[in-house]
Design a protein around this motif. Sequence first.
Motif, PDB file in Angstrom:
ATOM      1  N   VAL A  91     -17.959   5.458   2.841  1.00  0.00           N
ATOM      2  CA  VAL A  91     -17.552   4.953   4.150  1.00  0.00           C
ATOM      3  C   VAL A  91     -16.089   5.294   4.355  1.00  0.00           C
ATOM      4  CG1 VAL A  91     -17.111   2.679   3.133  1.00  0.00           C
ATOM      5  CG2 VAL A  91     -17.343   2.897   5.598  1.00  0.00           C
ATOM      6  N   ASP A  92     -15.748   5.818   5.536  1.00  0.00           N
ATOM      7  CA  ASP A  92     -14.378   6.263   5.756  1.00  0.00           C
ATOM      8  C   ASP A  92     -13.444   5.081   6.003  1.00  0.00           C
ATOM      9  OD1 ASP A  92     -13.784   5.866   8.764  1.00  0.00           O
ATOM     10  OD2 ASP A  92     -15.702   6.918   8.802  1.00  0.00           O
ATOM     11  N   ILE A  93     -12.173   5.345   5.948  1.00  0.00           N
ATOM     12  CA  ILE A  93     -11.153   4.303   6.053  1.00  0.00           C
ATOM     13  C   ILE A  93     -11.222   3.575   7.382  1.00  0.00           C
ATOM     14  CG2 ILE A  93      -8.654   3.969   6.266  1.00  0.00           C
ATOM     15  CD1 ILE A  93      -8.287   6.106   4.117  1.00  0.00           C
ATOM     16  N   ILE A  94     -11.424   4.313   8.458  1.00  0.00           N
ATOM     17  CA  ILE A  94     -11.438   3.685   9.783  1.00  0.00           C
ATOM     18  C   ILE A  94     -12.605   2.726   9.915  1.00  0.00           C
ATOM     19  CG2 ILE A  94     -11.591   4.108  12.258  1.00  0.00           C
ATOM     20  CD1 ILE A  94      -8.934   4.936  10.929  1.00  0.00           C
ATOM     21  N   GLU A  95     -13.771   3.123   9.442  1.00  0.00           N
ATOM     22  CA  GLU A  95     -14.940   2.251   9.547  1.00  0.00           C
ATOM     23  C   GLU A  95     -14.805   1.022   8.651  1.00  0.00           C
ATOM     24  OE1 GLU A  95     -19.817   2.351   8.916  1.00  0.00           O
ATOM     25  OE2 GLU A  95     -18.654   4.201   8.762  1.00  0.00           O
ATOM     26  N   SER A  96     -14.300   1.207   7.459  1.00  0.00           N
ATOM     27  CA  SER A  96     -14.192   0.076   6.530  1.00  0.00           C
ATOM     28  C   SER A  96     -13.023  -0.828   6.861  1.00  0.00           C
ATOM     29  CB  SER A  96     -14.048   0.586   5.093  1.00  0.00           C
ATOM     30  OG  SER A  96     -12.765   1.137   4.875  1.00  0.00           O
ATOM     31  N   GLY A  97     -11.949  -0.256   7.407  1.00  0.00           N
ATOM     32  CA  GLY A  97     -10.750  -1.043   7.696  1.00  0.00           C
ATOM     33  C   GLY A  97      -9.839  -1.219   6.491  1.00  0.00           C
ATOM     34  N   PHE A  98     -10.201  -0.625   5.355  1.00  0.00           N
ATOM     35  CA  PHE A  98      -9.392  -0.723   4.144  1.00  0.00           C
ATOM     36  C   PHE A  98      -8.575   0.556   3.947  1.00  0.00           C
ATOM     37  CE2 PHE A  98     -13.112  -3.426   2.798  1.00  0.00           C
ATOM     38  CZ  PHE A  98     -12.425  -4.625   2.771  1.00  0.00           C
ATOM     39  N   ILE A  99      -7.435   0.416   3.307  1.00  0.00           N
ATOM     40  CA  ILE A  99      -6.709   1.572   2.784  1.00  0.00           C
ATOM     41  C   ILE A  99      -7.051   1.663   1.310  1.00  0.00           C
ATOM     42  CG2 ILE A  99      -4.440   2.483   2.183  1.00  0.00           C
ATOM     43  CD1 ILE A  99      -3.363   1.497   4.769  1.00  0.00           C
ATOM     44  N   TYR A 100      -7.648   2.776   0.909  1.00  0.00           N
ATOM     45  CA  TYR A 100      -8.171   2.867  -0.450  1.00  0.00           C
ATOM     46  C   TYR A 100      -7.075   3.005  -1.501  1.00  0.00           C
ATOM     47  CZ  TYR A 100     -12.633   3.309   1.938  1.00  0.00           C
ATOM     48  OH  TYR A 100     -13.726   3.079   2.726  1.00  0.00           O
ATOM     49  N   THR A 101      -5.902   3.475  -1.113  1.00  0.00           N
ATOM     50  CA  THR A 101      -4.779   3.502  -2.055  1.00  0.00           C
ATOM     51  C   THR A 101      -4.559   2.133  -2.662  1.00  0.00           C
ATOM     52  OG1 THR A 101      -3.668   5.323  -0.908  1.00  0.00           O
ATOM     53  CG2 THR A 101      -2.296   3.896  -2.275  1.00  0.00           C
ATOM     54  N   SER A 102      -4.515   1.128  -1.817  1.00  0.00           N
ATOM     55  CA  SER A 102      -4.285  -0.235  -2.289  1.00  0.00           C
ATOM     56  C   SER A 102      -5.562  -0.857  -2.831  1.00  0.00           C
ATOM     57  CB  SER A 102      -3.734  -1.097  -1.145  1.00  0.00           C
ATOM     58  OG  SER A 102      -2.563  -0.533  -0.613  1.00  0.00           O
ATOM     59  N   LEU A 103      -6.629  -0.761  -2.064  1.00  0.00           N
ATOM     60  CA  LEU A 103      -7.876  -1.441  -2.419  1.00  0.00           C
ATOM     61  C   LEU A 103      -8.348  -1.045  -3.814  1.00  0.00           C
ATOM     62  CD1 LEU A 103     -10.030  -3.319  -0.887  1.00  0.00           C
ATOM     63  CD2 LEU A 103     -11.396  -1.240  -0.810  1.00  0.00           C
ATOM     64  N   LEU A 104      -8.404   0.239  -4.072  1.00  0.00           N
ATOM     65  CA  LEU A 104      -8.883   0.731  -5.361  1.00  0.00           C
ATOM     66  C   LEU A 104      -7.774   0.747  -6.400  1.00  0.00           C
ATOM     67  CD1 LEU A 104     -11.074   3.690  -4.055  1.00  0.00           C
ATOM     68  CD2 LEU A 104     -11.700   1.281  -4.371  1.00  0.00           C
ATOM     69  N   GLY A 105      -6.547   0.747  -5.910  1.00  0.00           N
ATOM     70  CA  GLY A 105      -5.409   0.738  -6.810  1.00  0.00           C
ATOM     71  C   GLY A 105      -5.310  -0.525  -7.648  1.00  0.00           C
ATOM     72  N   TYR A 106      -5.880  -1.622  -7.179  1.00  0.00           N
ATOM     73  CA  TYR A 106      -5.905  -2.839  -7.997  1.00  0.00           C
ATOM     74  C   TYR A 106      -6.627  -2.567  -9.315  1.00  0.00           C
ATOM     75  CZ  TYR A 106      -4.100  -5.971  -4.369  1.00  0.00           C
ATOM     76  OH  TYR A 106      -3.292  -6.597  -3.445  1.00  0.00           O
ATOM     77  N   PHE A 107      -7.735  -1.852  -9.238  1.00  0.00           N
ATOM     78  CA  PHE A 107      -8.506  -1.559 -10.445  1.00  0.00           C
ATOM     79  C   PHE A 107      -7.821  -0.482 -11.290  1.00  0.00           C
ATOM     80  CE2 PHE A 107     -11.842  -2.989  -7.386  1.00  0.00           C
ATOM     81  CZ  PHE A 107     -12.129  -4.196  -8.012  1.00  0.00           C
ATOM     82  N   GLY A 108      -7.306   0.561 -10.629  1.00  0.00           N
ATOM     83  CA  GLY A 108      -6.611   1.603 -11.361  1.00  0.00           C
ATOM     84  C   GLY A 108      -5.369   1.070 -12.062  1.00  0.00           C
ATOM     85  N   ALA A 109      -4.601   0.245 -11.363  1.00  0.00           N
ATOM     86  CA  ALA A 109      -3.400  -0.328 -11.963  1.00  0.00           C
ATOM     87  C   ALA A 109      -3.751  -1.237 -13.132  1.00  0.00           C
ATOM     88  CB  ALA A 109      -2.609  -1.094 -10.909  1.00  0.00           C
ATOM     89  N   THR A 110      -4.878  -1.936 -13.029  1.00  0.00           N
ATOM     90  CA  THR A 110      -5.313  -2.805 -14.124  1.00  0.00           C
ATOM     91  C   THR A 110      -5.689  -1.985 -15.346  1.00  0.00           C
ATOM     92  OG1 THR A 110      -6.057  -4.507 -12.576  1.00  0.00           O
ATOM     93  CG2 THR A 110      -6.996  -4.554 -14.794  1.00  0.00           C
ATOM     94  N   ALA A 111      -6.376  -0.872 -15.123  1.00  0.00           N
ATOM     95  CA  ALA A 111      -6.696   0.014 -16.243  1.00  0.00           C
ATOM     96  C   ALA A 111      -5.425   0.535 -16.900  1.00  0.00           C
ATOM     97  CB  ALA A 111      -7.560   1.179 -15.764  1.00  0.00           C
ATOM     98  N   ALA A 112      -4.454   0.924 -16.083  1.00  0.00           N
ATOM     99  CA  ALA A 112      -3.196   1.446 -16.617  1.00  0.00           C
ATOM    100  C   ALA A 112      -2.426   0.378 -17.378  1.00  0.00           C
ATOM    101  CB  ALA A 112      -2.350   2.004 -15.475  1.00  0.00           C
ATOM    102  N   ALA A 113      -2.286  -0.798 -16.756  1.00  0.00           N
ATOM    103  CA  ALA A 113      -1.525  -1.873 -17.393  1.00  0.00           C
ATOM    104  C   ALA A 113      -2.231  -2.382 -18.642  1.00  0.00           C
ATOM    105  CB  ALA A 113      -1.312  -3.014 -16.397  1.00  0.00           C
ATOM    106  N   GLY A 114      -3.566  -2.465 -18.585  1.00  0.00           N
ATOM    107  CA  GLY A 114      -4.322  -2.932 -19.742  1.00  0.00           C
ATOM    108  C   GLY A 114      -4.212  -1.989 -20.915  1.00  0.00           C
ATOM    109  N   ARG A 115      -4.270  -0.682 -20.619  1.00  0.00           N
ATOM    110  CA  ARG A 115      -4.114   0.316 -21.690  1.00  0.00           C
ATOM    111  C   ARG A 115      -2.707   0.242 -22.278  1.00  0.00           C
ATOM    112  NH1 ARG A 115      -3.310   3.306 -25.265  1.00  0.00           N
ATOM    113  NH2 ARG A 115      -4.284   5.325 -25.740  1.00  0.00           N
ATOM    114  N   ALA A 116      -1.702   0.079 -21.421  1.00  0.00           N
ATOM    115  CA  ALA A 116      -0.321   0.008 -21.899  1.00  0.00           C
ATOM    116  C   ALA A 116      -0.081  -1.249 -22.733  1.00  0.00           C
ATOM    117  CB  ALA A 116       0.641   0.049 -20.717  1.00  0.00           C
ATOM    118  N   LEU A 117      -0.729  -2.340 -22.351  1.00  0.00           N
ATOM    119  CA  LEU A 117      -0.531  -3.601 -23.074  1.00  0.00           C
ATOM    120  C   LEU A 117      -1.393  -3.688 -24.326  1.00  0.00           C
ATOM    121  CD1 LEU A 117       1.213  -6.148 -22.694  1.00  0.00           C
ATOM    122  CD2 LEU A 117      -0.726  -7.219 -21.523  1.00  0.00           C
ATOM    123  N   GLY A 118      -2.335  -2.753 -24.473  1.00  0.00           N
ATOM    124  CA  GLY A 118      -3.164  -2.722 -25.670  1.00  0.00           C
ATOM    125  C   GLY A 118      -4.320  -3.699 -25.658  1.00  0.00           C
ATOM    126  N   LEU A 119      -4.957  -3.888 -24.490  1.00  0.00           N
ATOM    127  CA  LEU A 119      -6.084  -4.816 -24.401  1.00  0.00           C
ATOM    128  C   LEU A 119      -7.293  -4.285 -25.167  1.00  0.00           C
ATOM    129  CD1 LEU A 119      -6.169  -6.041 -20.685  1.00  0.00           C
ATOM    130  CD2 LEU A 119      -4.802  -6.899 -22.597  1.00  0.00           C
TER     131      LEU A 119
END
Length: 413
Positions: A91-119
């Motif tokens: 679904v495209d950004i206009i139809e969903s109303g979300f910006i995927y940089t931020s929306l999906l970035g929560y999960f990507g940032a968690t993967a990055a931070a979790g790997r860095a913290l050694g989870l």
Amino acid sequence: MREWGGAAQADMFVFGGKFPAHHAAWVNGGMSHARDYDDSHDAAILHAGVTAVPAAIAAGQLRGTLSGADLIAAVAAGLEVTCRLGVAIKVDIIESGFIYTSLLGYFGATAAAGRALGLTADEMLNAFGIVYSSVAGNHQVTRDASLMKRLQPGLAAQAAVVAVQLAKRGIRGAQGVFEGADGFFRVYLHGRADVDLVRKDLGQRFELMNLSYKPYPCCRDTHTAVDAVLQLRAQAPRPASDIESIRVGVTAPGYQMVCVPEQVRLAPRTIVEAQFSIPYTVAASWIDGGLFMRHFSDEGLQRADILDLALRVQPYVDAEIDREWSRFVPPARVTVGSATARQSRRELIMQRPSEKHDDGGGVRGQDDGCATFAAKPLPADTAARLIATRRQARFACRYCRAPAHHDIGISHD
């Protein structure tokens, strides 16, 4: 940030000082997105680095010791999660109303931070479940030219650093984060995602390799039109006074992204409005033969010659392009009408926007522009030194194939 104070855990970019890691991740993510000059994934329609990199660095500093290899692995994990989720969405950004940089970035940032913290694996699952409670990122900020467009990725990085710390302390998060009955795919995307594509060839094929550097510091949806205009200008240069019209055909989502509200896109008043305006970016490109950081400054927005030509730029929804490309960064059909030329109209269809990749020497235009417009004054040779450092680092071998890399602090660890 300084008023809030708090534990001295991680550095603030540019301005210095140590702050709580999650606060540092937030402000650093916002700064990283401030000029809209970050990486871009054209199929996923997002920027992945502005959430993953600040989160990884903050979490790494929180951990206390992190090798260069582990930092790279953390960033790669974050980029890959964000990009894979992005290409799977139908679904495209206009139809969903979300910006995927931020929306999906929560999960990507968690993967990055979790790997860095050694989870551990269990802790990482809990961290994803915890951050799921914070996931957000709306497109209205772009329509309204809000500076929250810049800060939303920072909020993702901030929430990620909080989530991994809670998981490390044993807090249990949601477990069916993506495919549960009330998981992300159903609640946010109404099931319009290719779940198998997210997992396909995981660990063997890296979607992050399809990221590229932006050639222009503005919304990616303007880039095909800019490329086409620059080619037409090179083929038949004309003064702006000789241009009757420049028609730009794009997809319906692209039109919504960078062509409306019409009165705003024709005469942008703020930098964000200009960055999301086909009329402005096309006009500036035709007049100056390129599109640069200076065009997105308070001085650039006052240029009467650009604003005058922008009024003659006519965006529209091209039915053929919309039918074939509605989900992706769109092609552009550009037609330039001249008042006096023998061939009064010239048309060019640009199928995909140009990309820039680091060949070991850096991306010189970006380096120069960012150094010139830095928030704090930098020495004149900053861009050149950055490129030289990057070139050394790129060819640093694992066991001294290029000994010069030791001069810039890269160790065998």
